[in-house]
Design a protein around this motif. Structure first.
Motif, mmCIF file in Angstrom:
data_model
loop_
_atom_site.group_PDB
_atom_site.id
_atom_site.type_symbol
_atom_site.label_atom_id
_atom_site.label_comp_id
_atom_site.label_asym_id
_atom_site.label_seq_id
_atom_site.Cartn_x
_atom_site.Cartn_y
_atom_site.Cartn_z
ATOM 1 N N HIS A 3 3.716 2.334 -4.996
ATOM 2 C CA HIS A 3 4.819 3.264 -5.263
ATOM 3 C C HIS A 3 6.157 2.523 -5.308
ATOM 4 C CE1 HIS A 3 2.438 6.861 -5.135
ATOM 5 N NE2 HIS A 3 1.925 6.528 -3.963
ATOM 6 N N LEU A 4 6.321 1.569 -4.445
ATOM 7 C CA LEU A 4 7.551 0.785 -4.427
ATOM 8 C C LEU A 4 7.706 0.003 -5.732
ATOM 9 C CD1 LEU A 4 10.005 -0.259 -2.850
ATOM 10 C CD2 LEU A 4 8.540 -2.104 -2.019
ATOM 11 N N HIS A 5 6.623 -0.610 -6.191
ATOM 12 C CA HIS A 5 6.681 -1.372 -7.436
ATOM 13 C C HIS A 5 6.964 -0.465 -8.632
ATOM 14 C CE1 HIS A 5 5.601 -5.316 -5.917
ATOM 15 N NE2 HIS A 5 4.726 -4.721 -5.128
ATOM 16 N N LEU A 6 6.316 0.691 -8.687
ATOM 17 C CA LEU A 6 6.558 1.617 -9.794
ATOM 18 C C LEU A 6 7.983 2.161 -9.761
ATOM 19 C CD1 LEU A 6 3.193 3.571 -9.978
ATOM 20 C CD2 LEU A 6 4.090 1.900 -11.601
ATOM 21 N N GLY A 7 8.476 2.427 -8.561
ATOM 22 C CA GLY A 7 9.853 2.891 -8.433
ATOM 23 C C GLY A 7 10.847 1.845 -8.907
ATOM 24 N N LEU A 8 10.635 0.599 -8.548
ATOM 25 C CA LEU A 8 11.517 -0.483 -9.005
ATOM 26 C C LEU A 8 11.419 -0.689 -10.515
ATOM 27 C CD1 LEU A 8 11.064 -3.099 -6.147
ATOM 28 C CD2 LEU A 8 13.100 -1.764 -6.676
ATOM 29 N N LEU A 9 10.212 -0.584 -11.043
ATOM 30 C CA LEU A 9 10.035 -0.727 -12.486
ATOM 31 C C LEU A 9 10.765 0.390 -13.235
ATOM 32 C CD1 LEU A 9 8.649 -2.230 -14.824
ATOM 33 C CD2 LEU A 9 6.721 -0.666 -14.537
#
Length: 124
Positions: A3-9
Motif C-alpha cells: 500500500h505504501l508503494h502504491l500510494g507513493l507511485l
C-alpha cells in the motif's frame, strides 16, 4: 508495504502530470511574449479530480464475436477524444488516441483453452 508503494507511485504520477501541465503553461507564456500569433492550446487549470473526470470520457471498446468458421474475432477500438481531452493531450505532448483499431482472429480450439484472464492479456 504494498500500500505504501502504491500510494507513493500514485503521488508521483499525479505530481508529474501536474508539473508537466504547469511547465507547459510557463513555456507557452514565455513563447507568447516573443511571438504575436500564439496558436497553442489554452492553459489547463483543472484540479486532479476534474482532470480524471475529463479523461474518463475517452473509452476503449473491445468486441468479441464468432464467425461461421468457428473463429473468434476480437476487435479493439478507442473512442474519439473530446476537445478538453485533446487539449490535455496536446499540453502533455501525447497522441490523442492511444492506439489505432486492432483486430485479432483466434481459432476456436485456441479460444476454448483460454480463460478470461488469458483473453485480457491477449488483447492488451
Amino acid at each position: 508495504m504494498a500500500h505504501l508503494h502504491l500510494g507513493l507511485l500514485a503521488y508521483w504520477v499525479v505530481n508529474t502530470v501536474r508539473y508537466q501541465l504547469k511547465g507547459k503553461e510557463n513555456e507557452t507564456a514565455s513563447r507568447s511574449q516573443n511571438t504575436e500569433n500564439n496558436t497553442d492550446t489554452p492553459p489547463v487549470h483543472f484540479r486532479w479530480k476534474e482532470i480524471i473526470r475529463i479523461m474518463n470520457t475517452q473509452k476503449a471498446v473491445t468486441t468479441v464475436s464468432q464467425n461461421r468458421y468457428d473463429e473468434v474475432i476480437i476487435s479493439r477500438r478507442c473512442s474519439d477524444p473530446t476537445p478538453k481531452v485533446e487539449a490535455i493531450y496536446r499540453r502533455l505532448n501525447y497522441k490523442p488516441q492511444p492506439f489505432t483499431k486492432r483486430k485479432f482472429v483466434v481459432h476456436k480450439s485456441e479460444f476454448e483453452k483460454m480463460d478470461l484472464t488469458d483473453l485480457q492479456l491477449f488483447i492488451t
